[in-house]
Design a protein around this motif. Sequence first.
Motif, PDB file in Angstrom:
ATOM      1  N   THR A   1     -13.081 -20.844  32.385  1.00 22.94           N
ATOM      2  CA  THR A   1     -13.936 -19.777  31.872  1.00 22.94           C
ATOM      3  C   THR A   1     -13.287 -18.407  32.010  1.00 22.94           C
ATOM      4  O   THR A   1     -13.601 -17.477  31.265  1.00 22.94           O
TER       5      THR A   1
ATOM      6  N   ASP B   1      -8.075 -18.418  28.564  1.00 25.11           N
ATOM      7  CA  ASP B   1      -8.263 -18.830  27.174  1.00 25.11           C
ATOM      8  C   ASP B   1      -7.785 -20.260  26.952  1.00 25.11           C
ATOM      9  O   ASP B   1      -7.431 -20.652  25.845  1.00 25.11           O
TER      10      ASP B   1
ATOM     11  N   GLU C   1     -19.669 -25.576  28.727  1.00 30.58           N
ATOM     12  CA  GLU C   1     -20.220 -24.430  27.993  1.00 30.58           C
ATOM     13  C   GLU C   1     -21.161 -23.609  28.872  1.00 30.58           C
ATOM     14  O   GLU C   1     -21.213 -22.380  28.777  1.00 30.58           O
TER      15      GLU C   1
ATOM     16  N   GLY D   1     -19.458 -21.009  30.784  1.00 28.99           N
ATOM     17  CA  GLY D   1     -18.805 -19.950  30.018  1.00 28.99           C
ATOM     18  C   GLY D   1     -17.612 -20.337  29.182  1.00 28.99           C
ATOM     19  O   GLY D   1     -16.993 -19.476  28.553  1.00 28.99           O
TER      20      GLY D   1
ATOM     21  N   LYS E   1     -16.115 -21.482  25.918  1.00 34.03           N
ATOM     22  CA  LYS E   1     -16.599 -21.503  24.541  1.00 34.03           C
ATOM     23  C   LYS E   1     -16.432 -22.890  23.925  1.00 34.03           C
ATOM     24  O   LYS E   1     -15.424 -23.560  24.124  1.00 34.03           O
TER      25      LYS E   1
ATOM     26  N   SER F   1     -15.741 -23.709  21.051  1.00 32.32           N
ATOM     27  CA  SER F   1     -14.590 -23.791  20.151  1.00 32.32           C
ATOM     28  C   SER F   1     -13.308 -24.153  20.890  1.00 32.32           C
ATOM     29  O   SER F   1     -12.320 -24.547  20.271  1.00 32.32           O
ATOM     30  N   ARG F   2     -13.328 -24.016  22.215  1.00 31.06           N
ATOM     31  CA  ARG F   2     -12.145 -24.352  23.017  1.00 31.06           C
ATOM     32  C   ARG F   2     -12.251 -25.740  23.658  1.00 31.06           C
ATOM     33  O   ARG F   2     -11.399 -26.131  24.435  1.00 31.06           O
TER      34      ARG F   2
END
Length: 310
Positions: free
Chosen positions: A188, A191, A239, A242, A244, A246-247
């Motif tokens: 989190t 990236d 999620e 934290g 995302k 999309s990751r």
Amino acid sequence: MQNKKNILIAVDGSRHSLDAARYVAQTCNPSSLRVNLMHVMPTAPETFWDLEKDVHFQEKIQTNYTEWKKNTEETAQRFLNDARNVLMEEGVRENEVGVILREREVGIARDIIAESVRDYDAVVVGRRGLSKLADLFLGSVCNKIVEVMKDTSVWVVGDNINSKRILLAVDASENTVKAVDYVGNVATASDAEVTLFHVVRRFGFLDDPTLRDHEVEGFWEEVKKDIPRMVGLYKERLEKVGVKGSRISTQVNLHSSSRAKDILTEAQEGEYGTIVMGRRGLSKVQEFLMGRVTSKVLHRAEGFAVWIVP
């Protein structure tokens, strides 16, 4: 404000330990890190202390020993500073990097393990850097740390890891839940991309018509149906802290002949930098203190970082 990740990196002056320091800073958000660099200095062999009682020996050797000890400490200070500089070059704040330099008390591995109880989120070791004497694939000190340290996560780091992709091996065990939460808390603040990877051994006897059983076949179908739910719950946990969506991706292999081999193949083909596994989660059959699959992956994952989560 995000909590700091408290990391202990074992350093020995080798390129492997510098690679480990760089990996930590690049994998985590540097601003979220608090790092201690630790080096355990060797002591004179026991024969030295036996001979020290001899007056003639004291006269001839004591000066040389004092000089050796001074040089050893100065050398250690230099490569600890090198590792410190690597971290700061990658963005870790100077006041968040500490140095622990001490003489060996019990043994190099045991002294590192003793330090690890001080509320660290991870203990990081280079794959081969901690010992010139190799125990098969891993350095002997590294092996001892991995086998004995069962309450703190251990990161065993290979050389020159550039990918931030994380392959998280999951199953239905309680230990996997801990590993998912652990990865979430690290990822989190970065990236990093995370793949939830689930491997199931194929029920080989289902391929043999003479051994087929409707009850077993029904159980196999239920297992397959339950996997998306299980993996979905793990995605939700990531999620929630934290990471995302999309990751986060998922990958399932239902026809595995070797779970360890499939994990390594996926890591290689998917160009991952990190493999994360529970200490015991992937197999009820234990090899020493680790699950059998975890142990196999660790010893064969030469080009990766492997996180072992208790």
